[in-house]
Design a protein around this motif. Structure first.
Motif, PDB file in Angstrom:
ATOM      1  N   ARG A 134       0.867  -1.185   0.000  1.00  0.00           N
ATOM      2  CA  ARG A 134       0.000   0.000   0.000  1.00  0.00           C
ATOM      3  C   ARG A 134       0.896   1.225   0.000  1.00  0.00           C
ATOM      4  NH1 ARG A 134      -5.638  -1.412   1.978  1.00  0.00           N
ATOM      5  NH2 ARG A 134      -5.984   0.736   1.367  1.00  0.00           N
ATOM      6  N   GLU A 135       0.603   2.170  -0.907  1.00  0.00           N
ATOM      7  CA  GLU A 135       1.383   3.408  -0.998  1.00  0.00           C
ATOM      8  C   GLU A 135       0.438   4.599  -0.906  1.00  0.00           C
ATOM      9  OE1 GLU A 135       3.826   3.499  -4.490  1.00  0.00           O
ATOM     10  OE2 GLU A 135       4.387   1.389  -4.268  1.00  0.00           O
ATOM     11  N   PRO A 136       0.313   5.191   0.283  1.00  0.00           N
ATOM     12  CA  PRO A 136      -0.580   6.345   0.440  1.00  0.00           C
ATOM     13  C   PRO A 136      -0.042   7.571  -0.288  1.00  0.00           C
ATOM     14  CG  PRO A 136       0.037   5.393   2.574  1.00  0.00           C
ATOM     15  CD  PRO A 136       0.926   4.787   1.541  1.00  0.00           C
ATOM     16  N   ALA A 137      -0.945   8.362  -0.818  1.00  0.00           N
ATOM     17  CA  ALA A 137      -0.610   9.653  -1.413  1.00  0.00           C
ATOM     18  C   ALA A 137      -1.508  10.692  -0.751  1.00  0.00           C
ATOM     19  CB  ALA A 137      -0.812   9.618  -2.921  1.00  0.00           C
ATOM     20  N   ALA A 138      -1.454  11.913  -1.233  1.00  0.00           N
ATOM     21  CA  ALA A 138      -2.222  12.991  -0.602  1.00  0.00           C
ATOM     22  C   ALA A 138      -3.727  12.748  -0.679  1.00  0.00           C
ATOM     23  CB  ALA A 138      -1.868  14.328  -1.247  1.00  0.00           C
ATOM     24  N   ARG A 139      -4.217  12.271  -1.841  1.00  0.00           N
ATOM     25  CA  ARG A 139      -5.670  12.148  -2.015  1.00  0.00           C
ATOM     26  C   ARG A 139      -6.121  10.740  -2.389  1.00  0.00           C
ATOM     27  NH1 ARG A 139      -9.553  14.599  -0.806  1.00  0.00           N
ATOM     28  NH2 ARG A 139     -10.606  14.651  -2.789  1.00  0.00           N
ATOM     29  N   ILE A 181      -9.515   5.844  -4.811  1.00  0.00           N
ATOM     30  CA  ILE A 181      -9.896   7.212  -4.482  1.00  0.00           C
ATOM     31  C   ILE A 181     -10.473   7.256  -3.063  1.00  0.00           C
ATOM     32  CG2 ILE A 181     -10.302   7.813  -6.898  1.00  0.00           C
ATOM     33  CD1 ILE A 181     -13.312   7.532  -6.352  1.00  0.00           C
ATOM     34  N   PRO A 182     -10.586   8.446  -2.468  1.00  0.00           N
ATOM     35  CA  PRO A 182     -11.097   8.552  -1.094  1.00  0.00           C
ATOM     36  C   PRO A 182     -12.445   7.870  -0.870  1.00  0.00           C
ATOM     37  CG  PRO A 182     -10.131  10.633  -1.754  1.00  0.00           C
ATOM     38  CD  PRO A 182     -10.126   9.753  -2.974  1.00  0.00           C
ATOM     39  N   THR A 183     -13.356   7.965  -1.843  1.00  0.00           N
ATOM     40  CA  THR A 183     -14.667   7.334  -1.690  1.00  0.00           C
ATOM     41  C   THR A 183     -14.535   5.826  -1.546  1.00  0.00           C
ATOM     42  OG1 THR A 183     -15.766   9.086  -2.942  1.00  0.00           O
ATOM     43  CG2 THR A 183     -16.916   6.987  -2.790  1.00  0.00           C
ATOM     44  N   THR A 184     -13.708   5.212  -2.372  1.00  0.00           N
ATOM     45  CA  THR A 184     -13.502   3.766  -2.296  1.00  0.00           C
ATOM     46  C   THR A 184     -12.844   3.376  -0.982  1.00  0.00           C
ATOM     47  OG1 THR A 184     -13.271   3.712  -4.702  1.00  0.00           O
ATOM     48  CG2 THR A 184     -12.528   1.769  -3.493  1.00  0.00           C
ATOM     49  N   LEU A 185     -11.879   4.166  -0.546  1.00  0.00           N
ATOM     50  CA  LEU A 185     -11.197   3.888   0.716  1.00  0.00           C
ATOM     51  C   LEU A 185     -12.154   3.980   1.899  1.00  0.00           C
ATOM     52  CD1 LEU A 185      -7.916   5.887   0.044  1.00  0.00           C
ATOM     53  CD2 LEU A 185      -8.099   3.406   0.246  1.00  0.00           C
ATOM     54  N   LYS A 186     -13.098   4.910   1.822  1.00  0.00           N
ATOM     55  CA  LYS A 186     -14.014   5.145   2.945  1.00  0.00           C
ATOM     56  C   LYS A 186     -15.205   4.195   2.951  1.00  0.00           C
ATOM     57  CE  LYS A 186     -16.922   8.740   4.984  1.00  0.00           C
ATOM     58  NZ  LYS A 186     -17.424  10.132   4.851  1.00  0.00           N
ATOM     59  N   LEU A 187     -15.719   3.858   1.766  1.00  0.00           N
ATOM     60  CA  LEU A 187     -16.996   3.151   1.692  1.00  0.00           C
ATOM     61  C   LEU A 187     -16.900   1.662   1.350  1.00  0.00           C
ATOM     62  CD1 LEU A 187     -19.154   5.889  -0.089  1.00  0.00           C
ATOM     63  CD2 LEU A 187     -18.905   5.434   2.361  1.00  0.00           C
TER      64      LEU A 187
END
Length: 198
Positions: free
Chosen positions: A112-117, A161-167
């Protein structure tokens, strides 16, 4: 048939062995059970299951031993979150891609490689599946329709994307965790038509 657009994060309530190489699994999902009836199909982490009963926002499904062995469902425990999607309706938009709910293999999160968004996640591919995975093509991971960013002989990566990560459950998957994989069925049909061996 599904689209790979997760409708709800559900939760495993219980899994009871039925004694004949199968289990009765209860899953909480208030949204997907709002109109569910006996015999309906609901994808659970990308596995098409048939509703046996619905009671107060919880549905039960029979899961054969074959399914438990060939998917990551057998590793789930009560309290674990799961991606849920009802079968697609012919009058709705196809937001992802055509997903059957028939898992082709179990992969594994290897990085896993986190980025800003967003976040880039790399998965291990089981032997024999890499030929169906192409850059910018579609793949289903735990029931989520995703676009392949890169692919190697035994791995592929996607951008979340943030939506996929959150939901979806993909936001909390750790390195080493198993995931259900379904490759694009069109690739398998093309191979068959061209005379390739599977």
């Amino acid at each position: 048939m599904f689209t790979g657009i997760v409708e709800e994060l559900g939760e495993i309530v219980r899994s009871t062995e039925t004694g004949d190489d199968s289990a009765l699994v209860a899953i909480r999902g208030p949204l997907v059970t709002s109109d569910a009836r006996h015999g309906d199909s609901i994808a659970v982490n990308g596995v098409c299951l048939t509703v046996v009963d619905v009671d107060g926002g919880v549905f039960t499904a029979d899961v054969m031993g074959e399914t438990l062995r060939r998917t990551a469902l057998g590793a789930l425990r009560p309290g674990d979150p799961v991606n849920l999607e009802r079968a697609a309706a012919l009058n709705s938009r196809l937001g992802g891609h055509l997903v059957q709910g028939h898992v082709d293999g179990v992969g594994e999160v290897v990085g896993r490689e986190p980025a800003a968004r967003w976040e880039t996640v790399r998965f291990r591919l089981p032997a024999g599946l890499s030929r169906y995975v192409v850059e910018k093509g579609s793949i289903t991971v735990d029931g989520v329709s995703l676009t392949v960013a890169e692919v190697g002989d035994d791995w592929f990566s996607v951008g979340l994307i943030p939506t996929t990560l959150k939901l979806t459950v993909l936001g909390t998957k750790r390195v080493g965790d198993p995931v259900n994989l379904e490759v694009d069925v069109l690739a398998k049909y093309v191979e068959r038509l061209m005379g390739g061996a599977r």
